[in-house]
Enzyme design. Structure first.
Site, mmCIF file in Angstrom:
data_model
loop_
_atom_site.group_PDB
_atom_site.id
_atom_site.type_symbol
_atom_site.label_atom_id
_atom_site.label_comp_id
_atom_site.label_asym_id
_atom_site.label_seq_id
_atom_site.Cartn_x
_atom_site.Cartn_y
_atom_site.Cartn_z
ATOM 1 C CB ILE A 32 46.396 35.653 40.536
ATOM 2 C CG1 ILE A 32 45.666 34.540 39.919
ATOM 3 C CG2 ILE A 32 47.449 36.012 39.483
ATOM 4 C CD1 ILE A 32 44.581 35.260 38.817
ATOM 5 C CG HIS A 33 48.448 33.308 46.579
ATOM 6 N ND1 HIS A 33 48.576 31.919 46.433
ATOM 7 C CD2 HIS A 33 49.869 34.054 45.684
ATOM 8 C CE1 HIS A 33 49.829 31.897 46.452
ATOM 9 N NE2 HIS A 33 50.807 32.411 46.122
ATOM 10 C CG ASP A 34 47.208 38.836 47.322
ATOM 11 O OD1 ASP A 34 48.307 39.893 47.330
ATOM 12 O OD2 ASP A 34 46.470 37.907 48.298
#
Ligand code: RIB
Ligand code: CA
Length: 320
Positions: free
Chosen positions: A250-252
């Site tokens: 969940i990079h962002d």
């Protein structure tokens, strides 16, 4: 209360970041702008409204659609990761009566220019507004070109992007957001406003497994739970086939956590440069992170370590 403007290319991980931010009382989301990236910008805007609809809000933050093309390079998208519509193909899901489960939103209510909305917000909240960039930096660079003096009053820019001591996720050397528009990234990192960056080196430390997602959702049937189930399958299938596990990064969501719970993150000062000319290295982010080689004039704080379990626990605490 931290005032923020989110610039985003939703995108499945963008969607989770937007939900996380909207449900975080530490943050006041003054506006959200869309940019080309994971999907064309018109689709990104549709997706943003779909995501906000999940929350049954009385009113939306100010919203504007941004740039459809990078500054120089032709647009590349990431439908193979996020689904053809960028949200795990939720737009194809139907109710039993055949009506869309996630109906197309009315985009006529929007501001027409992300650059204008960014400049309006930084003028309204000088030195108080953090710009959280979850996609390519095209809108941010265009706003700097439009009015650098106004953009100097940004408190900071928090960027998901880049990679330093690991491999890239688009090429061997480049991360997607920077690779899509390296010229924009070059101008943003050269601008002088404080930058906090969450590169792949940090975002890869947080793995949202399918098992954890399933356990957190449990038997819930609320809007958020149903959206998480519906929107994440395509992305997790990509990861199963190409990354080797059932789940995804969940990079962002990390830039949101960096604002609400900075104690979960460790960063170092660095001088970050962007390769705009290379062929094999186009979009590469270069910085020497060694303590003994600290640059005398750093332009960014680079996140190098995340308390992953604490971050994930907090992420789900906010969603539920
Ligand atoms: O490299 C990951 C980044 O690229 C994330 O922002 C994801 O949404 C994609 O835009
Ligand atoms: Ca994104």
């Amino acid at each position: 209360m931290q005032r923020i403007l989110i610039d985003t290319d939703p995108g499945v991980d963008d969607a989770l970041a937007i939900l996380y931010a909207m449900l975080s009382p530490e943050l006041q989301i003054e506006a959200i702008t869309t940019v080309c990236g994971n999907v064309p910008v018109t689709q990104a805007t549709q997706n943003l409204l779909t995501i906000l609809d999940v929350l049954d809000l009385d009113e939306f933050p100010a919203i504007a659609q941004g740039e459809a093309e990078p500054l120089v390079k032709p647009l590349i998208t990431a439908a193979h990761v996020h689904g053809d519509d960028g949200l795990g193909n939720v737009s194809q899901l139907r109710n039993t009566d055949g009506s869309p489960l996630y109906p197309p939103a009315n985009t006529s209510v929007l501001f027409t220019s992300a650059v204008d909305l960014i400049l309006e917000m930084v003028t309204r909240y000088p030195d108080e507004l953090a710009l959280v960039a979850l996609g390519p930096l095209t809108n941010v660079a265009k706003a700097i070109r439009e009015d650098a003096a106004k953009m100097q009053r940004l408190q900071k820019i928090v960027v998901m992007g880049g990679v330093f001591e690991e491999y890239g996720n688009v090429t061997t050397t480049a991360e997607f957001n920077i690779f899509v528009d390296p010229h924009a990234a070059y101008e943003v990192f050269d601008f002088g406003v404080p930058i906090h960056i969450a590169p792949l080196d940090a975002t890869h430390q947080v793995v949202l497994t399918g098992e954890r997602l399933h356990a957190e959702i449990g038997k819930r049937e609320d809007n958020i739970s149903n959206f998480l189930k519906d929107a994440t399958q395509a992305c997790m299938e990509f990861y199963r086939q190409h990354v080797g596990f059932w789940g995804f990064h969940i990079h962002d969501a990390l830039p949101i956590g960096m604002l609400t719970h900075p104690e979960h993150f460790e960063s170092v000062d660095a001088y970050v440069q962007i390769e705009t000319e290379g062929t094999l290295t186009n979009g590469m982010t270069i910085a020497d992170l060694r303590r003994e080689r600290r640059h005398p004039n750093p332009n960014a704080r680079v996140c190098i370590k995340v308390a992953a379990e604490a971050f994930l626990d907090h992420f789900f605490k906010r969603l539920y």
